[in-house]
Design an enzyme around this catalytic site. Structure first.
Site, PDB file in Angstrom:
ATOM      1  CG  ASN A  13      -1.698   1.259   1.407  1.00 58.86           C
ATOM      2  OD1 ASN A  13      -1.785   2.073   0.481  1.00 58.86           O
ATOM      3  ND2 ASN A  13      -2.294   1.441   2.585  1.00 58.86           N
ATOM      4  CE  LYS A  15      -0.127   3.329   4.635  1.00 50.55           C
ATOM      5  NZ  LYS A  15      -0.099   3.461   6.092  1.00 50.55           N
ATOM      6  CG  HIS A  98      -5.845   2.217   4.923  1.00 47.23           C
ATOM      7  ND1 HIS A  98      -5.402   3.176   5.803  1.00 47.23           N
ATOM      8  CD2 HIS A  98      -4.868   1.268   4.866  1.00 47.23           C
ATOM      9  CE1 HIS A  98      -4.213   2.824   6.253  1.00 47.23           C
ATOM     10  NE2 HIS A  98      -3.864   1.677   5.705  1.00 47.23           N
ATOM     11  CD  GLU A 100      -2.926   5.711   6.500  1.00 49.96           C
ATOM     12  OE1 GLU A 100      -2.871   5.727   5.263  1.00 49.96           O
ATOM     13  OE2 GLU A 100      -2.054   5.171   7.220  1.00 49.96           O
ATOM     14  CD  GLU A 170      -3.801  -2.315   7.220  1.00 46.07           C
ATOM     15  OE1 GLU A 170      -2.727  -2.663   6.746  1.00 46.07           O
ATOM     16  OE2 GLU A 170      -4.307  -1.197   7.029  1.00 46.07           O
ATOM     17  N   GLY A 176       2.004   2.373  10.741  1.00 43.74           N
ATOM     18  CA  GLY A 176       2.984   3.442  10.580  1.00 43.74           C
ATOM     19  C   GLY A 176       3.624   3.885  11.885  1.00 43.74           C
ATOM     20  CB  SER A 216       4.629  -1.693  12.078  1.00 45.72           C
ATOM     21  OG  SER A 216       4.210  -0.341  12.252  1.00 45.72           O
TER      22      SER A 216
HETATM   23  P1  PGA Z   1       2.550   0.293   7.673  1.00 40.83           P
HETATM   24  O1  PGA Z   1       1.127   0.531   6.958  1.00 40.83           O
HETATM   25  O2  PGA Z   1       3.065  -1.022   7.149  1.00 40.83           O
HETATM   26  O3  PGA Z   1       3.379   1.458   7.245  1.00 40.83           O
HETATM   27  O4  PGA Z   1       2.284   0.261   9.138  1.00 40.83           O
HETATM   28  C1  PGA Z   1       0.250  -0.533   6.761  1.00 40.83           C
HETATM   29  C2  PGA Z   1      -1.014  -0.021   6.119  1.00 40.83           C
HETATM   30  O5  PGA Z   1      -1.430   1.092   6.459  1.00 40.83           O
HETATM   31  O6  PGA Z   1      -1.629  -0.700   5.280  1.00 40.83           O
END
Ligand code: PGA
Length: 255
Positions: A13, A15, A98, A100, A170, A176, A216
């Protein structure tokens, strides 16, 4: 992972990262690294990189996904992209819901459900994200939250369509932040999601669904997370932006 019952998939992903030249460079670097993977390989990229990604991955084992899709077929929805616009250029997957999007753009379980159904109707495979925030985990209501999201987000999705759907667990507190869920925590919730699907559909259907962990996941912790029976791969943010790191995850998921 239980590869006899379902496919393991590592999905990047990206982003809001990578200009077109940067995207080209990363994909070219990734192609030879991904070529030997026996797991599913997906890169979900910003809308502006979709055509580039589709073009550059033709004839490879890398599939391309978008990071969002609107639920209407067309109309006055400034700034939105429809499912048909994605399939038309060769996009196969799309991330939906997601955290976000939920956190910053007002996405709700209702709109996640609408987007999921619109994606499936157009022949796109959705990667539906669910996950609890830290306060919910600390209050001991993780299962309640996940059960509610799974039921609402997937309401009205047929058994046939749920097998084409990927679910990404998630935990919001792990995204993140560098704070990964322990392998036990990831397994516990992924198994709980599967049990919820078994109740909504049946065990055989639930067993066929790919359920990823995301938050992460990186070259250091991937092996332990992916060793869990109900963790069928990962949705990868930060570590998908470096070909070498992503390559390690593909290798681990191909074991
Ligand atoms: P990350 O993001 O691996 O940077 O924690 C995962 C995601 O948001 O899908």
């Amino acid at each position: 992972m239980n590869k006899e019952l379902r496919q393991a998939i590592i999905a990047g992903n990206w982003k809001m990262n990578k200009t077109r030249p940067e995207a080209k460079a990363l994909i070219e670097e990734l192609k030879p690294i991904a070529a030997n993977a026996t797991c599913g390989v997906i890169i979900c990229v910003p809308f502006t990189n979709l055509e580039t990604a589709v073009e550059l991955t033709k004839g490879t084992n890398i599939k391309v996904g978008a990071e969002n899709v609107h639920f209407k077929e067309s109309g006055a929805y400034t700034g939105e992209i429809s499912a048909a616009m994605l399939t038309e250029i060769g996009v196969e997957y799309v991330i939906i819901g997601h955290s976000e999007r939920r956190q910053y753009f007002g996405e709700t379980d209702e709109t996640v459900n609408l987007r999921t159904k619109a994606a499936l109707a157009a022949g796109l495979k959705p990667i539906v994200c669910v996950g609890e925030v830290l306060e919910e985990r600390e209050a001991g209501i993780t299962e309640e939250v996940i059960s509610r999201q799974v039921k609402l987000d997937l309401a009205g999705v047929s058994a046939e369509d749920i097998k084409k759907t990927v679910i990404a667990y998630e935990p919001v507190w792990a995204i993140g932040t560098g704070k990964t869920a322990t392998a036990e925590q990831a397994q516990e919730v992924c198994a709980f999601i599967r049990a919820t699907l078994a109740k909504l559909y049946d065990q055989a259907t639930a067993d066929a669904v790919t359920i990823q962990y995301g938050g992460s996941m990186n070259p250091k912790n991937a092996a332990e997370l992916l060793a869990q029976t109900d963790v069928d791969g990962g949705l990868i943010g930060g570590a998908s932006l470096k070909a070498a790191d992503f390559g390690v995850l593909l290798e681990e998921a191909s074991k």
